[in-house]
Design an enzyme around this catalytic site. Structure first.
Site, PDB file in Angstrom:
ATOM      1  N   ASP A   1     -13.849   8.619   6.421  1.00  0.00           N
ATOM      2  CA  ASP A   1     -14.960   9.590   6.377  1.00  0.00           C
ATOM      3  C   ASP A   1     -15.050  10.440   7.648  1.00  0.00           C
ATOM      4  O   ASP A   1     -16.148  10.770   8.104  1.00  0.00           O
ATOM      5  CB  ASP A   1     -16.295   8.862   6.127  1.00  0.00           C
ATOM      6  CG  ASP A   1     -16.270   8.060   4.838  1.00  0.00           C
ATOM      7  OD1 ASP A   1     -15.669   8.525   3.859  1.00  0.00           O
ATOM      8  OD2 ASP A   1     -16.855   6.964   4.801  1.00  0.00           O
TER       9      ASP A   1
ATOM     10  N   THR B   1     -16.434  12.910  -1.027  1.00  0.00           N
ATOM     11  CA  THR B   1     -17.885  12.962  -0.855  1.00  0.00           C
ATOM     12  C   THR B   1     -18.381  11.596  -0.411  1.00  0.00           C
ATOM     13  O   THR B   1     -17.929  10.562  -0.895  1.00  0.00           O
ATOM     14  CB  THR B   1     -18.578  13.479  -2.136  1.00  0.00           C
ATOM     15  OG1 THR B   1     -19.967  13.262  -2.011  1.00  0.00           O
ATOM     16  CG2 THR B   1     -18.071  12.820  -3.394  1.00  0.00           C
ATOM     17  N   HIS B   2     -19.289  11.628   0.578  1.00  0.00           N
ATOM     18  CA  HIS B   2     -19.744  10.384   1.207  1.00  0.00           C
ATOM     19  C   HIS B   2     -21.278  10.364   1.213  1.00  0.00           C
ATOM     20  O   HIS B   2     -21.902  11.357   1.598  1.00  0.00           O
ATOM     21  CB  HIS B   2     -19.197  10.336   2.640  1.00  0.00           C
ATOM     22  CG  HIS B   2     -19.671   9.155   3.412  1.00  0.00           C
ATOM     23  ND1 HIS B   2     -19.453   7.866   2.997  1.00  0.00           N
ATOM     24  CD2 HIS B   2     -20.362   9.061   4.568  1.00  0.00           C
ATOM     25  CE1 HIS B   2     -19.999   7.038   3.856  1.00  0.00           C
ATOM     26  NE2 HIS B   2     -20.563   7.732   4.820  1.00  0.00           N
TER      27      HIS B   2
ATOM     28  N   GLY C   1      -8.570   9.231   8.643  1.00  0.00           N
ATOM     29  CA  GLY C   1      -9.644   8.325   9.049  1.00  0.00           C
ATOM     30  C   GLY C   1     -10.574   7.958   7.903  1.00  0.00           C
ATOM     31  O   GLY C   1     -10.403   8.383   6.755  1.00  0.00           O
TER      32      GLY C   1
ATOM     33  N   ARG D   1       0.819  -1.224   0.000  1.00  0.00           N
ATOM     34  CA  ARG D   1       0.000   0.000   0.000  1.00  0.00           C
ATOM     35  C   ARG D   1       0.846   1.265   0.000  1.00  0.00           C
ATOM     36  O   ARG D   1       0.463   2.279  -0.562  1.00  0.00           O
ATOM     37  CB  ARG D   1      -0.881   0.018   1.262  1.00  0.00           C
ATOM     38  CG  ARG D   1      -2.285  -0.443   1.006  1.00  0.00           C
ATOM     39  CD  ARG D   1      -3.214   0.039   2.110  1.00  0.00           C
ATOM     40  NE  ARG D   1      -4.233   0.930   1.566  1.00  0.00           N
ATOM     41  CZ  ARG D   1      -5.328   0.509   0.965  1.00  0.00           C
ATOM     42  NH1 ARG D   1      -5.575  -0.747   0.814  1.00  0.00           N
ATOM     43  NH2 ARG D   1      -6.200   1.400   0.496  1.00  0.00           N
TER      44      ARG D   1
END
Ligand code: GRF
Length: 211
Positions: free
Chosen positions: A156, A119-120, A154, A76
């Site tokens: 969202d 955007t969530h 974190g 990652r």
């Protein structure tokens, strides 16, 4: 009372948008930025996978694209480093994660924190993660919505830039609810990005104010 510094961008602001799917939020930005008065240009679109409609939308608009797949990297960290480099090459003022289904890592945040939006499809801090509409429906809430926030480490959890509410209907499925949220989400995104690029903003702790 603390006085937060006003953050302003070049005009037109350079936007890089990252996508993982259908790219309707990207399309809303592409459409809005056709008008020079909007104050921004989408200079590049990146993805973490090939063959998605989001990349086709960028290509149709004549916007350069790139793909950085996690699986092409040993871990990652190296993927995050490559993504950061690829985004940086476009010299962006703002990076917009528009349905980008990966968490950004330390390198990315060191370079772009404070100017990366995500955007969530839920009203934060409720229902973080990839199942926002499904979790809202299962919980039985009567109102959900969408949240635009400044990305932090974190899931969202970043400082909230804008939110819009959407009623949950008795006969909603995850899909009908998500589609209704997405309609509102696109307009929230275009509206907030436009205000940020034209007027700037301040961040005081968790409080973001669009100017
Ligand atoms: C949006 O609802 C976004 O918040 C979520 O996935 C959806 C992406 O839609 N993470 P699209 O690719 O912009 O159409």
């Amino acid at each position: 009372m603390s006085v937060a510094d006003r953050i302003t961008l070049r005009s037109p602001a350079r936007l890089v948008v990252l996508v993982s799917g259908s790219g309707t939020n990207l399309q809303a930005l592409l459409d809005a930025t056709e008008d020079p008065a909007f104050g921004a240009t989408v200079v590049g679109v990146g993805a973490d996978r090939d063959g998605i409609e989001g990349l086709s939308r960028a290509a149709r608009a004549g916007v350069p694209t790139f793909v950085e797949k996690l699986g092409d990297h040993p871990d990652r960290f190296s993927w995050d480093r490559a993504l950061t480099k690829a985004v940086d090459a476009y010299d962006p003022d703002l990076v917009v994660l528009a349905g980008f289904m990966k968490l950004c890592g330390a390198d990315f945040l060191a370079r772009f924190a404070g100017r990366t939006l995500n955007t969530h499809p839920a009203l934060s801090p409720s229902f973080p993660g990839t199942r926002g509409p499904a979790d809202a429906l299962e919980y039985g809430v009567k109102v959900t919505g969408c949240t635009l926030f400044l990305v932090d480490a974190g899931m969202d959890t970043g400082a909230i830039v804008a939110q819009r509410a959407v009623d949950v209907l008795d006969d909603d499925t995850t899909q009908t609810l998500h589609e209704r949220i997405k309609t509102v989400e696109r307009s929230m995104l275009v509206d907030a990005v436009g205000r940020m690029v034209r007027g700037g903003w301040t961040v005081d702790g968790r409080k973001v104010t669009l100017l």
